[in-house]
Each structure stands twice: as C-alpha cells, then as structure tokens.
Write an enzyme that holds these catalytic residues in place. Structure first.
Site, short mmCIF file in Angstrom:
data_model
loop_
_atom_site.label_atom_id
_atom_site.label_comp_id
_atom_site.label_asym_id
_atom_site.label_seq_id
_atom_site.Cartn_x
_atom_site.Cartn_y
_atom_site.Cartn_z
NE ARG A 37 -3.68 -0.30 2.29
CZ ARG A 37 -4.59 -0.65 3.30
NH1 ARG A 37 -4.84 0.13 4.16
NH2 ARG A 37 -5.15 -1.88 3.32
CG HIS A 83 -6.72 -1.61 -5.53
ND1 HIS A 83 -5.50 -2.01 -4.88
CD2 HIS A 83 -7.06 -0.58 -4.88
CE1 HIS A 83 -4.82 -1.45 -3.93
NE2 HIS A 83 -5.85 -0.47 -3.74
CE1 TYR A 127 -21.65 15.15 -13.09
CE2 TYR A 127 -20.66 15.38 -10.88
CZ TYR A 127 -21.82 15.52 -11.65
OH TYR A 127 -23.15 15.42 -11.02
#
Length: 743
Positions: A37, A83, A127
């Site tokens: 990570r 993931h 968007y």
C-alpha cells in the site's frame, strides 16, 4: 453429541496469550501496509494501486492516441478486477496521476476537473474522463513479451503483473509519498534527462562516486518550478544518507511601470504548497501589519501563477521585502526527503538515488533478457514453420496431391516429408494465393532475416557487455521520446551559492515589547507591552505561573524540555489576544511525557550549562541549541532511567552543585568541557542520590541562595567546597534550604 469434525477442531486448538496474538496480527497488518500500500517499488516506481490502474487502462485500450473513458468506469474495473479497496481510494490515486502540479510527468491524461494547485479537489468520477499518457505507455511497454511475472488477482479470476517493465526510472522522475506502519517515504521528482544521463554513466562506471554522479543529477526538479536554495553540499549529504531537507523558494521578479513604481511578481511557488493558503497567509500578514514593507497583495493567476506584491514605499529594496516573506511564509518551504523504497519488491530500505537507479537498471537488464528469450522462442517457432513451407514449395505437386486425395493428409505429410505436427498444420492452413513463386522468395528472405536476428539474440544473451550496450541504446531512444513530452525541460532552478543567511528578520518585522506568560500546565501566551512580572496574571483554574519574561516581537524564545531537547519559538508566534493561550505541545512537537524546564530569550553569543539528575552535563553554545523545526534539537542525550535537571546561563567563574544527599560541590567552570551534543561528563559523583540543583556564579561575589523569607544569603568562604569535577562534595553551609535548591 458434537459432530466428529467439531471434536477434531477442538482437540487441535491451543491457548495463546492475547499479547502474542495481537502482536502477530499487527505485524502481519504492518507488513501488508508496507509492501502492498504505502511504499513504492524501486523498479517501476509505483504502488500497487497505481500499477493496477495503469494496467486496467491498458486492458481498456485507453492509449495516448485513443479515446477517453469515464473515470468511474476505470475505477470500477480496477476495483472489480484487481484492487477491492473502495472506488474513492482508487479514484484519488488516478486523479493524482493526472495532476501536473503533483507529478513531474503525469501518467494519466485527464479530461475535466482533476483538482488544482489551490487545493480544490477533483470533480466526481462520473464527471471526468481519462486515458494513458505517452509516458505511461513507456512504463507498460513490452508487457506482452514475457518481460515480467504475472500473478492471480485477488479472486483468481484473472492475472495481473507483479511489476511493470518500466522503460525509464519513474520513481525518481515522478517521486512518491506514503505513510506505512512505523515508516514513511517522501521522494522528490527529478528531471528525466538528468536521470537518463546518470543511468548511462552508471552503466559505464558502476562504482562512480557520489560527487561525480552529482555532476549529472544535481538536484530535484519539481513540477511547480521554484528555486532550490540548498547548497550542493547539503543536497549531496541528503542523497548520500537517503534523508534530508531540500529548501525551495518561489521564483520572483520585479515589474516596473511608466511611473517607476515597482511591484514583485511571484511566478512559481514551492512544491506541495497550496496557493490559496499561501495567499491567505500573505493577506493575514498585510492585515496584521506584521511586515512593515508590504502594503497589498493580489492574485492574478490564470493557468500560470502570478501573485502581485505591492510595497509600502517604492524607495525600498525588493530583496529586503522578499527575504522577510521567505522567512515568514511558505514562499520558502523545506521538502523533507526520505528515500525509503522496496528495493526488490520485498525489503524496505532507505536508499541513495544511485541505489534506486541501479535497481532500475538491474530490472531493465532482466526485462531485456526475458524479452530476448521470448523473442528467441518466437523466432524458433517461425523458423520451424518456414522450413515446412519451403519443403512444401520444393515438393509442391506432391503436397497438392496428398491434400486432394489422401484421407489423412496431415499424417501423410508428416510421414512422407519428415515434418512435425506444427509444420504439417501450417501447410494445410496455407492459402492458395501463397503458392506464388514470389512467396517462396519472400519466405527465404524472412528465413535469412530471422536467422540473423536469432544469432544476434544468442550473442546478446551470452554477453553482459552487449546487454548493457543495448540498454544504453534503449535509454537514448527513451530520451528522444521525452523531448516530445510538453514541459520536459528542467523547471526548478539551482543556486550554486547562497548568500541570504546573514539576513535578520528584525529588518521587516515591527519590533514591539511583549510579556511572555508560561504556566505550570504548559499554556503559553503573549501580552503586548512591558508588564510587571510580579503581578497576578489571569490563568486557568488550578493552574499557576511558571515563567514570565519580557521580550520583543523580533526575539526568539528558547525552551528546554525534560527530554533533553531545545525548542525555538519566535516571540511573535506565541498566541495572543484575549485568550488564556494555547498548550505548548500544540505549537511545538513536545511529547506528553515531557515538560518545559527553562524558557528564555535567545542570545546566540551566550553559553549554557546543561545537566541531568544523574550528575552528568556539559556546556553548549546557545547558537548550537537553536532549532529550526518544531521537533526541536536533541542536545542532552539521556541514559536509561535518567532525567534532565535543567540548563543555566554560563555567566560566572564557578558552578555550585547540590545533590539530594545534602552534598555541595563548587567546580571552576573551566573544568567543564563544551560539546554540541551527548551524554556529558560527570559533574558531581553521586552515590545512591540525584543532582538536585546547580547555579553558575562569580566566585569573588560569593555563592547566593534564597532562604524561606525570600531574602538572599551569600556565602563567600567557599574553600571547603571547592573541588575538581566529579568530586563528591561536602555538607552545605548551615542554613542552606532543606529543599536543596539555590532559589
């Protein structure tokens, strides 16, 4: 009766202490955070989530010349296939890879609002749209040529790459940041041309010294520009240790109008500084009249940064104004470099840039070898087929007859012409148009070409020198590709000589008298004016006054903690107003188990005596105790089970030491050594006791101490207590306080 399986399970159970169970599980969590990570891989410079995003975009055919796809679609594919950690975290990582103010060479080409340098967040994923950049394609180049290993994804439904081939050193080119469990990383971006030149030089001279390599990789190159004002020696020290601070200043210029009035134009700001907060802090300085020279500030930025600073008087020196702003605002910032990476995908290590580049080059060598073996295998397969085709052309009539009349043509071809199954299958699948005479000529040309290529690959795999030569050629080609990338030239300037250290902040800060109040519970505040120090100051219920002193707004306060650290706080930075102050540990990084033992106005020409309760100590120059960061500076290093006693200004010829065993020792100050840091030397030998107090005084004036009534008593006959350092001392004079304190 319980089922047999349950009985077997109960029999196999064993008791484990709660502490051991928690430790084991927390260690597993820590390792998972570090490896999967927070820390990037030195080979491709990516964290797992970034690698998976790029691979998923490649699988969606989102090339640099292709179409854009909704970010929500990309995030969904990454979450569903590779993931499973939440689409918002994935989208945040994707958005960061599209931000040209965060990445020196963005890996994602974003369309829509992906945030800005003011600190505004990206628009929702539904968007915005994205595709890969040309730079990202070079990270994925060769993925279908068996250049890297693949592993099953989280649910074994597909495969994902363990690492990307990476045609350029992405880790140092784009930098990285992350916080794991017990460790962190913060890697600055660098210029790709400097990195490639350094890689090529490392191939030729793998044992080159850091000073030589610094001629090519002189320092970071931040996407927001600016000027690095750390000296080459400071950058070299940070590189060699893998940790250090890089000082970066905003770029500015003076703009003059027709009436010879000038203003300062800031065109670049330091990396990771939010422009909106910078403007806000500059506006506060104008409103609070903290800077005497600054009259107004305007933000005229468009796509390019343009911050206009107006002076109060046009007779002033622009350099003086800017030096004050550099010291008070984030127009100058420090990038805390920590080159902590996964050097081989498994081991976290704090590396030098050269170690990271060598890891990248070793990775490229492995990619080259695997790609060559893959290509060699493909060539062998094709040569085998070509050999079969040529046999067919030589015996064309017989081959046609077998195909037309034999019930099992494949077996007949294999038997009659000594072919393998793949050759026979290829002949049977050959089109009629391929039977032209011209095709036979082309096949022989292809056979000769592949044979030559195969010979070259054999030589390449057997010669390490040829491999490094090939890698050098590939790096040079990559350099040519980056010349087509916008803004690939160096943005951050480097200064060879820095001459601003002599500047004093008093030149631009209005000097006002202040009274500094510090309570027993650790609350600090400033009051305007010179107030009597013996008056009753308003404090919180249950709190008491600990320190009260006079200062000026241009002064620096020195605080000495029980942890042996010195902290520096500008007097102007102390909280004021009508409040009762703020806890000191919210202003400086003081741990909860430490307290402030001394507070005074900084005098760089003064010397201080520091001591611990074990009786150890030394003298330190106050200039060396000045700390430039909130974490302070460790001066007195404490041994186990030891505590700090305090510090005293060295303003006298002798020091008096009193222990909890009621022994007094007077030592000439000349016997105590000066040091910058350490455990110190033995000041007074104490057996089953601790040092209670110390006092520096002039021997000719006598040793003073305060009695219960508050009066000062002075003893001038001190011959029986004078001794050498590390002495045991003698009982103090009659009437010495039972508290074993001089004041």
């Amino acid at each position: 009766m319980a089922p047999q399986s349950l009985l077997d399970e109960l029999e196999n159970k064993h008791e484990v202490s709660l502490g051991d169970a928690i430790s084991e599980r927390y260690l597993q969590y820590a390792l998972s955070t570090i490896m999967h990570r927070a820390l990037p891989d030195a080979r491709d410079g990516l964290k797992p989530v970034q690698r998976r995003i790029l691979y998923a975009m490649r699988e969606l055919n989102l090339g640099s010349n292709g179409i854009f796809r909704k970010s929500a679609k990309i995030s969904g594919d990454v979450m569903g296939n590779y993931h499973p950690h939440g689409d918002q975290a994935i989208y945040d990582a994707l958005a960061r890879m599209a931000q040209d103010f965060n990445l020196r060479y963005p890996l994602v080409d974003g369309q829509g609002n992906f945030g800005n340098i003011d600190g505004d967040k990206p628009a929702s994923s539904r968007y915005t749209e994205a595709r890969l950049t040309l730079v990202a394609e070079h990270l994925l180049q060769g993925l279908n040529e068996d250049t890297v290993d693949f592993r099953p994804n989280y649910d074994d439904s597909s495969q994902e790459p363990v690492i990307l081939p990476a045609a350029f050193p992405n880790l140092l080119a784009n930098g990285s940041t992350g916080i794991a469990v017990g460790m962190a990383t913060n890697i600055p971006p660098h210029n790709i041309f400097d990195l490639i030149d350094t890689c090529i030089y490392l191939i030729k001279s793998p044992n080159a010294k850091s000073t030589t390599l610094m001629n090519r990789l002189k320092g970071p190159d931040f996407p927001t520009g600016g000027t690095i004002v750390s000296t080459p020696e400071q950058i070299l020290n940070a590189y060699e240790s893998g940790r250090g601070q890089i000082r970066v200043r905003a770029n500015w210029s003076v703009e003059t109008n027709n009436r010879k009035q000038w203003s300062i134009i800031v065109s670049d700001i330091p990396f990771q500084v939010q422009k909106s907060k910078l403007i806000e802090n500059l506006a506060k300085i104008v409103q609070n009249k903290k800077i005497q020279l600054l009259a107004d500030i305007r933000d005229e930025s468009t796509e390019q940064i343009r911050i206009v600073l107006e002076p109060k008087s046009y007779r002033l020196n622009p350099e003086t104004l800017m030096e004050g702003l550099f010291k008070l605002t984030e127009l100058e910032s420090r990038f805390s470099m920590n080159l902590n990476v996964l050097i081989d995908g498994l081991r976290p290590k704090v590396c030098t840039p050269w170690e990271i580049l060598k890891a990248f080059l070793d990775h490229r060598k492995e990619v080259l070898e695997r790609r060559s073996r893959f290509r060699l295998k493909k060539i062998d397969q094709r040569l085998l087929i070509l050999e079969g085709f040529l046999v067919a052309f030589i015996n064309l009539d017989r081959v046609i007859a077998i195909i037309r009349f034999d019930d099992h043509p494949k077996l007949k071809l294999i038997e009659e012409f000594d072919l393998v199954e793949d050759q026979a299958e290829a002949i049977l699948n050959m089109r009629l148009r391929s039977l032209r005479k011209l095709e036979e000529i082309e096949l022989k040309k292809e056979q000769n070409s592949l044979t030559e290529e195969r010979s070259h690959l054999d030589d390449l795999l057997q010669s390490e020198d040829l491999q490094w030569k090939e890698i050098t050629t590939e790096l040079k080609k990559t350099r040519e590709v980056f010349k087509k990338v916008p803004d690939s030239a160096r943005k951050t300037q480097l200064l060879e000589e820095i001459q601003f250290d002599e500047f004093e902040l008093e030149e631009v800060i209005e000097s006002e008298p202040l009274t500094i109040i510090f309570s027993q519970l650790g609350w600090i505040r400033k009051l305007k004016g010179t107030l009597p120090l013996d008056q009753d100051f308003k404090l919180r219920d249950g709190d008491e006054l600990k320190f009260a002193l006079h200062a000026r707004s241009t002064d620096k306060l020195i605080l000495f903690g029980s942890n042996g650290r010195f902290y520096t706080l500008p007097a102007e930075a102390a909280p004021g107003g009508r409040s009762l102050g703020e806890p000191i540990n919210q202003i400086i990084n003081l741990t909860n188990d430490a307290e402030i033992l001394s507070l005074f106005v900084h005098d760089p020409n003064r010397r201080l005596l520091v001591a611990s309760q074990s009786g150890n100590g030394f003298i330190v120059n106050e200039a060396d105790a000045h700390a430039s960061t909130k974490i302070g500076k460790q001066i007195l290093v404490l041994r186990e089970n030891d505590c700090t006693l305090g510090c005293w200004a060295v303003e006298g010829s002798h020091v008096a030491l009193i222990g909890s065993n009621r022994k007094l020792l007077v030592v000439p100050i000349t016997e105590i050594p000066s040091r910058q840091k350490g455990n110190g030397v033995i000041l007074m030998r104490l057996k089953n006791a601790k040092l209670s107090d110390a006092q520096v005084f002039n021997f000719e004036e006598g040793l003073p101490w305060k009695i219960k009534s508050g009066k000062i008593r002075v003893t001038r006959e001190l011959d029986q207590w004078i001794g050498k350092r590390a002495g045991a001392g003698s009982p103090p004079p009659r009437g010495f306080p039972s508290t074993n304190k001089f004041s």
